[in-house]
Design a protein around this motif. Structure first.
Motif, PDB file in Angstrom:
ATOM      1  N   GLY A   7      11.358   5.200  -7.447  1.00 43.22           N
ATOM      2  CA  GLY A   7      12.630   4.725  -7.985  1.00 43.22           C
ATOM      3  C   GLY A   7      12.856   3.257  -7.685  1.00 43.22           C
ATOM      4  N   LYS A   8      14.030   2.779  -8.067  1.00 39.16           N
ATOM      5  CA  LYS A   8      14.338   1.358  -7.884  1.00 39.16           C
ATOM      6  C   LYS A   8      14.739   1.037  -6.454  1.00 39.16           C
ATOM      7  N   ARG A   9      15.294   1.998  -5.733  1.00 48.31           N
ATOM      8  CA  ARG A   9      15.691   1.763  -4.340  1.00 48.31           C
ATOM      9  C   ARG A   9      14.478   2.065  -3.460  1.00 48.31           C
ATOM     10  N   GLN A  10      13.741   1.048  -3.124  1.00 52.34           N
ATOM     11  CA  GLN A  10      12.512   1.252  -2.364  1.00 52.34           C
ATOM     12  C   GLN A  10      12.252   0.062  -1.467  1.00 52.34           C
TER      13      GLN A  10
ATOM     14  N   ASP B  26       0.823  -1.212   0.000  1.00 52.97           N
ATOM     15  CA  ASP B  26       0.000   0.000   0.000  1.00 52.97           C
ATOM     16  C   ASP B  26       0.855   1.258   0.000  1.00 52.97           C
ATOM     17  N   TRP B  27       2.011   1.196   0.660  1.00 50.98           N
ATOM     18  CA  TRP B  27       2.878   2.365   0.782  1.00 50.98           C
ATOM     19  C   TRP B  27       4.315   1.962   0.532  1.00 50.98           C
ATOM     20  N   ILE B  28       5.071   2.851  -0.119  1.00 49.18           N
ATOM     21  CA  ILE B  28       6.470   2.592  -0.475  1.00 49.18           C
ATOM     22  C   ILE B  28       7.295   3.792  -0.024  1.00 49.18           C
ATOM     23  N   VAL B  29       8.466   3.521   0.519  1.00 47.77           N
ATOM     24  CA  VAL B  29       9.411   4.592   0.802  1.00 47.77           C
ATOM     25  C   VAL B  29      10.595   4.416  -0.148  1.00 47.77           C
ATOM     26  N   GLU B  30      10.926   5.504  -0.835  1.00 51.08           N
ATOM     27  CA  GLU B  30      12.078   5.501  -1.740  1.00 51.08           C
ATOM     28  C   GLU B  30      13.303   5.852  -0.925  1.00 51.08           C
ATOM     29  N   LEU B  31      14.372   5.086  -1.111  1.00 49.28           N
ATOM     30  CA  LEU B  31      15.575   5.248  -0.310  1.00 49.28           C
ATOM     31  C   LEU B  31      16.649   5.996  -1.076  1.00 49.28           C
TER      32      LEU B  31
END
Length: 112
Positions: free
Chosen positions: A77-80, A52-57
């Protein structure tokens, strides 16, 4: 009657062998494609559910969070990594940027 087949037995037998070889190749190709489609369908069924939720790193030591996205956002992005709703709210209230495309802050009802 129109008959365009060769008149002699040797050529007819050769033609029969060629057709049998082509049928075998076609049957093999059909079996391979059916197997591939079955594997793809199994992959679609076994795919994990979208978060439901993603944090991009970010990049670097500790990879700090830089942006919060709703699950399935094309701008992530790809870093997540996936995060639960409470952590997404905590990150947004602590100053991590909200995605301008999916607007997770509006979905989580967080006012600036």
């Amino acid at each position: 009657m129109f008959d365009d087949l060769p008149p002699d037995l040797a050529r007819l037998l050769t033609l029969r062998v060629w057709h049998a070889m082509w049928l075998q190749r076609i049957d093999t190709k059909i079996a391979d494609l059916q197997k591939r489609e079955a594997e793809q369908e199994q992959g679609r069924k076994n795919r994990p559910q979208e978060p439901d939720w993603i944090v991009e790193l970010g990049i670097g030591n500790g990879r700090p969070p830089i942006e919060v996205h709703a699950g399935g956002c094309y701008a992530a992005g790809k870093r997540q990594r996936p995060v639960p709703r409470d952590e997404a709210r905590r990150l947004l209230t602590s100053g991590v940027r909200a995605c301008t495309h999916c607007k997770p802050n509006a979905q989580l009802r967080i006012l600036d």
